[in-house]
Design a protein around this motif. Structure first.
Motif, PDB file in Angstrom:
ATOM      1  N   MET A   1     -78.535 -39.513  -4.414  1.00  0.00           N
ATOM      2  CA  MET A   1     -77.834 -40.254  -3.368  1.00  0.00           C
ATOM      3  C   MET A   1     -78.771 -40.600  -2.213  1.00  0.00           C
ATOM      4  O   MET A   1     -78.566 -41.592  -1.510  1.00  0.00           O
ATOM      5  CB  MET A   1     -76.649 -39.444  -2.860  1.00  0.00           C
ATOM      6  CG  MET A   1     -75.529 -39.288  -3.876  1.00  0.00           C
ATOM      7  SD  MET A   1     -74.712 -40.865  -4.293  1.00  0.00           S
ATOM      8  CE  MET A   1     -73.746 -41.122  -2.784  1.00  0.00           C
ATOM      9  N   CYS A   2     -79.798 -39.779  -2.007  1.00  0.00           N
ATOM     10  CA  CYS A   2     -80.750 -40.017  -0.913  1.00  0.00           C
ATOM     11  C   CYS A   2     -81.930 -40.880  -1.349  1.00  0.00           C
ATOM     12  O   CYS A   2     -82.787 -41.219  -0.521  1.00  0.00           O
ATOM     13  CB  CYS A   2     -81.269 -38.694  -0.370  1.00  0.00           C
ATOM     14  SG  CYS A   2     -80.004 -37.726   0.501  1.00  0.00           S
ATOM     15  N   ALA A   3     -81.955 -41.234  -2.641  1.00  0.00           N
ATOM     16  CA  ALA A   3     -83.027 -42.106  -3.124  1.00  0.00           C
ATOM     17  C   ALA A   3     -82.802 -43.537  -2.631  1.00  0.00           C
ATOM     18  O   ALA A   3     -81.774 -43.850  -2.022  1.00  0.00           O
ATOM     19  CB  ALA A   3     -83.062 -42.065  -4.650  1.00  0.00           C
ATOM     20  N   SER A   4     -83.763 -44.405  -2.897  1.00  0.00           N
ATOM     21  CA  SER A   4     -83.662 -45.795  -2.453  1.00  0.00           C
ATOM     22  C   SER A   4     -82.483 -46.500  -3.145  1.00  0.00           C
ATOM     23  O   SER A   4     -82.075 -46.109  -4.244  1.00  0.00           O
ATOM     24  CB  SER A   4     -84.953 -46.540  -2.788  1.00  0.00           C
ATOM     25  OG  SER A   4     -86.050 -45.971  -2.116  1.00  0.00           O
ATOM     26  N   PRO A   5     -81.923 -47.527  -2.515  1.00  0.00           N
ATOM     27  CA  PRO A   5     -80.846 -48.292  -3.153  1.00  0.00           C
ATOM     28  C   PRO A   5     -81.307 -48.855  -4.494  1.00  0.00           C
ATOM     29  O   PRO A   5     -82.497 -49.158  -4.676  1.00  0.00           O
ATOM     30  CB  PRO A   5     -80.568 -49.413  -2.151  1.00  0.00           C
ATOM     31  CG  PRO A   5     -81.040 -48.877  -0.837  1.00  0.00           C
ATOM     32  CD  PRO A   5     -82.218 -48.016  -1.155  1.00  0.00           C
ATOM     33  N   SER A   6     -80.383 -49.002  -5.418  1.00  0.00           N
ATOM     34  CA  SER A   6     -80.720 -49.570  -6.726  1.00  0.00           C
ATOM     35  C   SER A   6     -80.897 -51.081  -6.603  1.00  0.00           C
ATOM     36  O   SER A   6     -80.444 -51.703  -5.635  1.00  0.00           O
ATOM     37  CB  SER A   6     -79.622 -49.258  -7.744  1.00  0.00           C
ATOM     38  OG  SER A   6     -78.440 -49.969  -7.422  1.00  0.00           O
ATOM     39  N   SER A   7     -81.537 -51.675  -7.606  1.00  0.00           N
ATOM     40  CA  SER A   7     -81.746 -53.131  -7.589  1.00  0.00           C
ATOM     41  C   SER A   7     -80.407 -53.864  -7.617  1.00  0.00           C
ATOM     42  O   SER A   7     -80.251 -54.922  -6.993  1.00  0.00           O
ATOM     43  CB  SER A   7     -82.610 -53.549  -8.772  1.00  0.00           C
ATOM     44  OG  SER A   7     -82.012 -53.179 -10.007  1.00  0.00           O
ATOM     45  N   GLU A   8     -79.435 -53.280  -8.338  1.00  0.00           N
ATOM     46  CA  GLU A   8     -78.105 -53.905  -8.381  1.00  0.00           C
ATOM     47  C   GLU A   8     -77.451 -53.885  -7.004  1.00  0.00           C
ATOM     48  O   GLU A   8     -76.833 -54.870  -6.582  1.00  0.00           O
ATOM     49  CB  GLU A   8     -77.214 -53.186  -9.395  1.00  0.00           C
ATOM     50  CG  GLU A   8     -77.533 -53.474 -10.850  1.00  0.00           C
ATOM     51  CD  GLU A   8     -78.687 -52.632 -11.365  1.00  0.00           C
ATOM     52  OE1 GLU A   8     -79.084 -52.840 -12.517  1.00  0.00           O
ATOM     53  OE2 GLU A   8     -79.183 -51.758 -10.620  1.00  0.00           O
ATOM     54  N   GLN A   9     -77.555 -52.784  -6.306  1.00  0.00           N
ATOM     55  CA  GLN A   9     -76.991 -52.699  -4.957  1.00  0.00           C
ATOM     56  C   GLN A   9     -77.637 -53.744  -4.040  1.00  0.00           C
ATOM     57  O   GLN A   9     -76.946 -54.439  -3.290  1.00  0.00           O
ATOM     58  CB  GLN A   9     -77.211 -51.311  -4.367  1.00  0.00           C
ATOM     59  CG  GLN A   9     -76.316 -50.230  -4.945  1.00  0.00           C
ATOM     60  CD  GLN A   9     -76.608 -48.877  -4.316  1.00  0.00           C
ATOM     61  OE1 GLN A   9     -77.765 -48.539  -4.063  1.00  0.00           O
ATOM     62  NE2 GLN A   9     -75.570 -48.099  -4.062  1.00  0.00           N
ATOM     63  N   ILE A  10     -78.952 -53.840  -4.101  1.00  0.00           N
ATOM     64  CA  ILE A  10     -79.664 -54.794  -3.252  1.00  0.00           C
ATOM     65  C   ILE A  10     -79.205 -56.217  -3.541  1.00  0.00           C
ATOM     66  O   ILE A  10     -78.931 -56.998  -2.620  1.00  0.00           O
ATOM     67  CB  ILE A  10     -81.194 -54.650  -3.456  1.00  0.00           C
ATOM     68  CG1 ILE A  10     -81.659 -53.294  -2.927  1.00  0.00           C
ATOM     69  CG2 ILE A  10     -81.934 -55.784  -2.756  1.00  0.00           C
ATOM     70  CD1 ILE A  10     -83.097 -52.964  -3.291  1.00  0.00           C
ATOM     71  N   ASP A  11     -79.099 -56.562  -4.840  1.00  0.00           N
ATOM     72  CA  ASP A  11     -78.680 -57.919  -5.215  1.00  0.00           C
ATOM     73  C   ASP A  11     -77.252 -58.206  -4.760  1.00  0.00           C
ATOM     74  O   ASP A  11     -76.957 -59.276  -4.218  1.00  0.00           O
ATOM     75  CB  ASP A  11     -78.781 -58.102  -6.730  1.00  0.00           C
ATOM     76  CG  ASP A  11     -80.221 -58.265  -7.196  1.00  0.00           C
ATOM     77  OD1 ASP A  11     -81.092 -58.507  -6.342  1.00  0.00           O
ATOM     78  OD2 ASP A  11     -80.465 -58.134  -8.411  1.00  0.00           O
ATOM     79  N   VAL A  12     -76.347 -57.257  -5.005  1.00  0.00           N
ATOM     80  CA  VAL A  12     -74.943 -57.456  -4.639  1.00  0.00           C
ATOM     81  C   VAL A  12     -74.788 -57.593  -3.128  1.00  0.00           C
ATOM     82  O   VAL A  12     -74.086 -58.498  -2.639  1.00  0.00           O
ATOM     83  CB  VAL A  12     -74.075 -56.288  -5.165  1.00  0.00           C
ATOM     84  CG1 VAL A  12     -72.689 -56.304  -4.522  1.00  0.00           C
ATOM     85  CG2 VAL A  12     -73.942 -56.376  -6.682  1.00  0.00           C
TER      86      VAL A  12
END
Length: 263
Positions: free
Chosen positions: A113-124
């Motif tokens: 949960m503390c890792a970087s946002p996922s690529s899907e999250q960034i795109d959305v």
């Protein structure tokens, strides 16, 4: 994207279907066939006059054939535009669903949960920010990104709690459902969009007209189903607002009956 057509009287029409063209084509065909006896049995002088009229009708008949083909190409181009738009929305929905799938896998793992946002999250988040006319949020962690998704009604996919009434829905196979999660409906939207996208090569301008016609028939069914699903998703939004409204009213009713200590 309107289709303009000029009839045999020189009147210009803006058509939404091919019926007017086909009606005139059938009329001209009938007029041509009605000349058979005259062509066969007339003397030479009469024949020449009849033949001149037949030539005009024949030329008009071929123009109408071309008009029908142009209409099919026009409808195919329009279908491509509609399907492309649907496919883009389905792609966004698919990415959004993956964001929630990822959260379900990570929510019990504090490190994840503390890792970087996922690529899907960034795109959305980027696409939704563009749609909302707002700056794209810059977030440090996966958990923060998910919190932003939950905070926006357009990207929130929290299911209804068990005490709330479900939304009644019938899928395309005519199966009845009590829906508590919008993703259930959206999954059908994505599936139909994928089927429509498979038709795009057969709607291209460089394929035979018969392939365009066959693809258009299938596209019509698919796009109609998408329209039904979009209405259902709007109905879901209204349903959720109604549930929240009832909860707020119930809270205020309880508050009015008490001094707030037990609310």
């Amino acid at each position: 994207m309107k289709f303009q057509w000029t009839d045999r009287a020189g009147v210009v029409h803006e058509l939404t279907d091919h019926q007017a063209i086909e009606q005139e084509r059938q009329q001209v065909r009938a007029e041509l066939l009605a000349l058979r006896d005259s062509i066969t049995h007339s003397d030479d002088d009469a024949f020449l006059a009849i033949h001149e009229g037949m030539d005009r009708l024949r030329a008009r008949f071929f123009v109408l054939q071309e008009d029908l083909a142009r209409f099919v190409r026009h409808e195919a181009a329009r279908a491509i535009a509609v399907i492309t738009k649907i496919d883009l929305q389905a792609s966004f929905i698919g990415q959004l669903h993956r964001c929630y799938d990822q959260h379900a896998q990570r929510r019990d793992d504090n490190t994840a949960m503390c890792a970087s946002p996922s690529s899907e999250q960034i795109d959305v988040l980027k696409q939704q920010a563009i749609h909302d006319g707002k700056p794209t949020p810059i977030l440090a962690t996966f958990g923060e990104a998910h919190a932003v998704l939950l905070a926006n009604p357009a990207t929130c996919r929290t299911p209804l709690h068990s005490s709330a009434p479900a939304l009644e829905w019938t899928d395309r196979d005519r199966h009845y459902h009590q829906v508590r999660d919008l993703r259930q409906i959206e999954r059908e939207y994505v599936a139909v969009a994928r089927e429509l996208a498979l038709l795009l090569p057969k709607l291209a301008a460089d394929v035979p007209i018969r392939d365009n016609v066959a693809a258009l028939q299938l596209a019509h069914v698919g796009v109609n189903r998408v329209t039904v699903l979009e209405r259902t998703m709007n109905r879901w939004s209204a349903h959720v607002i109604g549930v929240v409204r009832e909860e707020d009213v119930a809270f205020l009713d309880d508050l009015e009956k008490s001094d707030g200590r037990n609310t």
